[in-house]
Design a protein around this motif. Structure first.
Motif, PDB file in Angstrom:
ATOM      1  N   VAL A 131       0.680  -0.678  -0.076  1.00 57.26           N
ATOM      2  CA  VAL A 131       0.104   0.331  -0.152  1.00 57.26           C
ATOM      3  C   VAL A 131       0.613   1.308  -0.058  1.00 57.26           C
ATOM      4  O   VAL A 131       1.963   0.908   1.127  1.00 57.26           O
ATOM      5  CB  VAL A 131      -0.844   0.090   1.672  1.00 57.26           C
ATOM      6  CG1 VAL A 131      -1.536   1.413   1.015  1.00 57.26           C
ATOM      7  CG2 VAL A 131      -1.849  -1.202   1.463  1.00 57.26           C
ATOM      8  N   THR A 132       0.573   2.277  -1.028  1.00 58.04           N
ATOM      9  CA  THR A 132       1.497   3.434  -0.516  1.00 58.04           C
ATOM     10  C   THR A 132       1.047   4.541   0.050  1.00 58.04           C
ATOM     11  O   THR A 132       0.234   4.652   0.518  1.00 58.04           O
ATOM     12  CB  THR A 132       1.041   4.184  -2.548  1.00 58.04           C
ATOM     13  OG1 THR A 132       2.320   5.284  -2.723  1.00 58.04           O
ATOM     14  CG2 THR A 132      -0.360   4.379  -2.207  1.00 58.04           C
ATOM     15  N   GLN A 133       1.913   4.835   0.495  1.00 55.31           N
ATOM     16  CA  GLN A 133       2.367   6.096   1.878  1.00 55.31           C
ATOM     17  C   GLN A 133       2.216   7.035   1.504  1.00 55.31           C
ATOM     18  O   GLN A 133       2.045   8.059   2.341  1.00 55.31           O
ATOM     19  CB  GLN A 133       2.968   5.690   2.655  1.00 55.31           C
ATOM     20  CG  GLN A 133       3.391   4.227   2.966  1.00 55.31           C
ATOM     21  CD  GLN A 133       2.104   4.076   4.114  1.00 55.31           C
ATOM     22  OE1 GLN A 133       2.469   4.624   4.861  1.00 55.31           O
ATOM     23  NE2 GLN A 133       1.715   2.716   3.643  1.00 55.31           N
TER      24      GLN A 133
ATOM     25  N   ILE B  91      -0.789  13.710  -0.743  1.00 51.44           N
ATOM     26  CA  ILE B  91      -1.689  13.380   0.745  1.00 51.44           C
ATOM     27  C   ILE B  91      -0.452  11.942   1.070  1.00 51.44           C
ATOM     28  O   ILE B  91      -0.748  11.333   0.836  1.00 51.44           O
ATOM     29  CB  ILE B  91      -2.814  12.897   1.058  1.00 51.44           C
ATOM     30  CG1 ILE B  91      -3.763  13.655  -0.178  1.00 51.44           C
ATOM     31  CG2 ILE B  91      -3.099  12.239   2.286  1.00 51.44           C
ATOM     32  CD1 ILE B  91      -5.156  12.948  -0.126  1.00 51.44           C
ATOM     33  N   ASP B  92       0.273  12.665   2.639  1.00 51.68           N
ATOM     34  CA  ASP B  92       0.907  11.480   3.019  1.00 51.68           C
ATOM     35  C   ASP B  92       0.723  10.949   4.279  1.00 51.68           C
ATOM     36  O   ASP B  92       0.095  11.187   5.218  1.00 51.68           O
ATOM     37  CB  ASP B  92       2.858  11.773   3.649  1.00 51.68           C
ATOM     38  CG  ASP B  92       3.424  11.314   3.926  1.00 51.68           C
ATOM     39  OD1 ASP B  92       2.924  10.505   4.602  1.00 51.68           O
ATOM     40  OD2 ASP B  92       4.983  11.663   3.710  1.00 51.68           O
ATOM     41  N   VAL B  93       0.086   9.698   3.652  1.00 52.94           N
ATOM     42  CA  VAL B  93      -0.808   8.612   4.614  1.00 52.94           C
ATOM     43  C   VAL B  93      -0.311   8.583   5.894  1.00 52.94           C
ATOM     44  O   VAL B  93      -0.965   8.662   7.112  1.00 52.94           O
ATOM     45  CB  VAL B  93      -0.720   7.472   4.139  1.00 52.94           C
ATOM     46  CG1 VAL B  93      -1.665   6.915   4.778  1.00 52.94           C
ATOM     47  CG2 VAL B  93      -1.487   7.674   2.757  1.00 52.94           C
ATOM     48  N   GLU B  94       1.202   8.321   5.541  1.00 51.56           N
ATOM     49  CA  GLU B  94       2.265   8.017   7.153  1.00 51.56           C
ATOM     50  C   GLU B  94       2.354   8.985   8.240  1.00 51.56           C
ATOM     51  O   GLU B  94       2.248   8.620   9.646  1.00 51.56           O
ATOM     52  CB  GLU B  94       3.192   6.942   6.722  1.00 51.56           C
ATOM     53  CG  GLU B  94       3.771   6.295   8.075  1.00 51.56           C
ATOM     54  CD  GLU B  94       5.303   6.058   7.408  1.00 51.56           C
ATOM     55  OE1 GLU B  94       5.989   4.960   8.822  1.00 51.56           O
ATOM     56  OE2 GLU B  94       5.621   5.854   6.062  1.00 51.56           O
TER      57      GLU B  94
ATOM     58  N   LEU C 297      -9.953   9.222   3.609  1.00 44.88           N
ATOM     59  CA  LEU C 297     -11.633   9.024   3.086  1.00 44.88           C
ATOM     60  C   LEU C 297     -12.050   8.789   1.584  1.00 44.88           C
ATOM     61  O   LEU C 297     -12.339   7.987   0.577  1.00 44.88           O
ATOM     62  CB  LEU C 297     -12.435   8.756   3.978  1.00 44.88           C
ATOM     63  CG  LEU C 297     -13.870   7.910   3.520  1.00 44.88           C
ATOM     64  CD1 LEU C 297     -13.818   6.380   3.694  1.00 44.88           C
ATOM     65  CD2 LEU C 297     -14.832   8.640   4.847  1.00 44.88           C
ATOM     66  N   LEU C 298     -11.802  10.409   0.959  1.00 47.77           N
ATOM     67  CA  LEU C 298     -13.109  10.313  -0.263  1.00 47.77           C
ATOM     68  C   LEU C 298     -11.598   9.874  -1.277  1.00 47.77           C
ATOM     69  O   LEU C 298     -11.891   9.544  -2.332  1.00 47.77           O
ATOM     70  CB  LEU C 298     -12.845  11.984  -0.432  1.00 47.77           C
ATOM     71  CG  LEU C 298     -13.784  12.386   0.553  1.00 47.77           C
ATOM     72  CD1 LEU C 298     -14.104  13.732   0.574  1.00 47.77           C
ATOM     73  CD2 LEU C 298     -15.309  11.559  -0.215  1.00 47.77           C
ATOM     74  N   ALA C 299     -10.444   9.868  -0.663  1.00 50.90           N
ATOM     75  CA  ALA C 299      -9.081  10.037  -1.957  1.00 50.90           C
ATOM     76  C   ALA C 299      -8.725   8.992  -2.020  1.00 50.90           C
ATOM     77  O   ALA C 299      -8.608   8.465  -2.971  1.00 50.90           O
ATOM     78  CB  ALA C 299      -7.748  10.930  -1.796  1.00 50.90           C
ATOM     79  N   ARG C 300      -8.754   8.003  -1.285  1.00 54.20           N
ATOM     80  CA  ARG C 300      -8.886   6.350  -1.113  1.00 54.20           C
ATOM     81  C   ARG C 300      -9.769   5.997  -2.018  1.00 54.20           C
ATOM     82  O   ARG C 300      -9.433   4.468  -2.696  1.00 54.20           O
ATOM     83  CB  ARG C 300      -8.173   5.845  -0.245  1.00 54.20           C
ATOM     84  CG  ARG C 300      -7.233   6.527   0.821  1.00 54.20           C
ATOM     85  CD  ARG C 300      -7.080   5.373   1.307  1.00 54.20           C
ATOM     86  NE  ARG C 300      -5.597   4.954   3.257  1.00 54.20           N
ATOM     87  CZ  ARG C 300      -5.502   5.137   3.488  1.00 54.20           C
ATOM     88  NH1 ARG C 300      -6.235   4.212   4.410  1.00 54.20           N
ATOM     89  NH2 ARG C 300      -4.004   4.351   3.930  1.00 54.20           N
TER      90      ARG C 300
END
Length: 235
Positions: free
Chosen positions: A130-132, A142-145, A168-171
């Motif tokens: 899964v990309t961070q 958007i940096d998830v980590e 949530l929207l972007a994923r």
């Protein structure tokens, strides 16, 4: 491989005890929740490899819990229930469950299904990390980590709820979310009539993203329904 952690959400204490003890004996780590709301809270606090979710649950039903888990994670979800009608099975599978087992079931069959789903999940996870970072052609990152958001290389400061809404929207690009779905997933509470919390947070989020309302780059309003993310991802 480290032992897999399983979330068991079952309101029948006797069934839950039998399933939990059996799976622990099989070498799994098991967290038991007796309500849908408790299960959702446990899922967000811990890392699980698989979820066993009963269909009929107090506080939050199994279908809603399944949907919330799937919006947050790709872990396998097995729904368990005494309901055998096709419509319930189809509903569960359509909202993201991977399998459906009806009561009464044998523990050996349950263990075999769990093992099968875990093998596929771990293989898939190893092949597709899964990309961070989520990157979009308009300059949004958007940096998830790190839970950080950048626009044209400049960090923009979001509240925790704004970030949760955006991620949530972007994923789930191009998926239409109702205001009720967004509220219940992010705030973990049942939406009430007249609640304008989502509108207020979306408006603030759009302002920080420098959105042009007539030609949005990120969040499109679906009048009478809710919102959809329309950002163009970078390959």
């Amino acid at each position: 491989m480290d032992r897999a952690n399983i979330l068991l959400v079952e309101d029948d204490k006797e069934i839950a005890r039998i399933v939990r003890d059996y799976l622990v004996h099989q070498g799994y780590g098991v967290t038991w929740a007796s309500t849908g709301q408790e299960g959702w809270e446990d899922f967000q606090k811990c890392c699980f490899d698989l979820a066993l979710v009963d269909l009929m649950l107090p506080e939050m039903d199994g279908l809603t819990l399944c949907k919330n888990i799937r919006l947050s994670s790709e872990v396998p979800i097995l729904m368990i229930s005494a309901r055998q009608e096709d419509e319930y099975i189809v509903k569960g599978l359509n909202i993201g469950a991977d399998d459906y087992i009806t009561k009464p079931f044998s523990l050996t069959e349950l263990a075999a299904r769990i093992s099968s789903h875990l093998r596929r999940y771990h293989w898939h996870s190893a092949q597709h990390q899964v990309t961070q970072q989520l990157r979009f052609s308009s300059g949004l990152i958007i940096d998830v980590e790190k839970k950080a958001v950048y626009l044209d290389e400049e960090e923009i400061i979001l509240t925790s709820k704004e970030f949760s809404l955006l991620i949530l929207l972007a994923r789930h690009p191009e998926r239409a979310f109702t205001k009720q779905e967004l509220y219940e997933h992010v705030w973990q509470q049942t939406d009430t009539e007249g609640n304008n919390t989502i509108q207020v947070h979306i408006k603030s989020l759009r302002t920080k993203l420098k959105e042009n309302m007539r030609n949005p780059k990120y969040i499109k309003t679906l009048w009478g329904t809710g919102y959809r993310f329309v950002g163009e991802p970078l390959s």
